[in-house]
Design a protein around this motif. Sequence first.
Motif, PDB file in Angstrom:
ATOM      1  N   GLY A  48      38.863  41.711  23.939  1.00 33.80           N
ATOM      2  CA  GLY A  48      38.031  40.473  23.650  1.00 33.80           C
ATOM      3  C   GLY A  48      36.644  40.927  22.995  1.00 33.80           C
ATOM      4  O   GLY A  48      36.149  42.166  23.345  1.00 33.80           O
ATOM      5  N   THR A  73      36.492  44.197  27.321  1.00 34.31           N
ATOM      6  CA  THR A  73      35.440  42.894  26.983  1.00 34.31           C
ATOM      7  C   THR A  73      34.352  43.408  26.341  1.00 34.31           C
ATOM      8  O   THR A  73      33.650  44.350  27.037  1.00 34.31           O
ATOM      9  CB  THR A  73      35.301  42.258  28.213  1.00 34.31           C
ATOM     10  OG1 THR A  73      36.422  41.682  29.001  1.00 34.31           O
ATOM     11  CG2 THR A  73      34.315  41.158  27.996  1.00 34.31           C
ATOM     12  N   SER A 117      44.894  32.997  24.714  1.00 35.06           N
ATOM     13  CA  SER A 117      43.640  33.559  23.980  1.00 35.06           C
ATOM     14  C   SER A 117      43.134  32.550  22.850  1.00 35.06           C
ATOM     15  O   SER A 117      44.075  31.984  22.132  1.00 35.06           O
ATOM     16  CB  SER A 117      43.721  34.952  23.661  1.00 35.06           C
ATOM     17  OG  SER A 117      44.466  35.112  22.579  1.00 35.06           O
ATOM     18  N   ASN A 164      40.322  36.857  23.815  1.00 32.04           N
ATOM     19  CA  ASN A 164      39.392  36.166  23.568  1.00 32.04           C
ATOM     20  C   ASN A 164      38.332  36.768  22.576  1.00 32.04           C
ATOM     21  O   ASN A 164      37.641  37.658  22.798  1.00 32.04           O
ATOM     22  CB  ASN A 164      38.682  35.316  24.604  1.00 32.04           C
ATOM     23  CG  ASN A 164      39.553  34.134  25.354  1.00 32.04           C
ATOM     24  OD1 ASN A 164      40.266  33.541  24.804  1.00 32.04           O
ATOM     25  ND2 ASN A 164      39.591  34.556  26.715  1.00 32.04           N
TER      26      ASN A 164
END
Length: 211
Positions: free
Chosen positions: A138, A116, A178, A156
Amino acid sequence: GNITQASGATMEVAGPAGFTANGANSSIELTNSGNDFQGPVSATGSGVGGAVPGSVSIVDANALTLGTVNTAGSLLADSAGALNLGSTTVGGSLTALSDTGGITQSGPLTVAGAATIDSGSSATTLANASNTFNGAVGLAGAGATIADSTPLLLGNVNLGSGGLSATANGSITQDTNSTVAVNGTTALTANGTAASVALTGANNDIQGAVS
């Protein structure tokens, strides 16, 4: 054993900082929001290949530069300013956060788990061709440039006008459920025999030109 800091205590280090955590499951947790590491921060341990056996978490009130970080567990790197991820090997998940100043690297990144990466009001540039992201990546921030020496799986994605530039040695796809949202242009390069690009999420919102 573990390396931690007392509640309310801050660390200000003008030069390089190196931390070594030895012993089963030992970790490094330096998460006071007032910390100020002005030189590169490195982390090693007694795990396989010199890795910290557990997780590593480092928080900085200003810019944060990592040197060589090797952890068998997860890595949290959180800075209010620019974040340089150095040359980093993560056996678990990576969480890289920067409020402003952007996220960069000085060496290759190897991440076994999900990543992330949120560069806040600035952009992420992780363009080292030797990067290896084995889990979903992400991305959030003003824009992002990312390279993967293996097929790239996006998680995402929520990027601003800086857009998305992604290069992979293999296919570029997205994780189940996602969403990929990009306000700027999107450039996708999938290298290798039979490599393909498939961003088919029902809620994707790619507003700029795609190449």
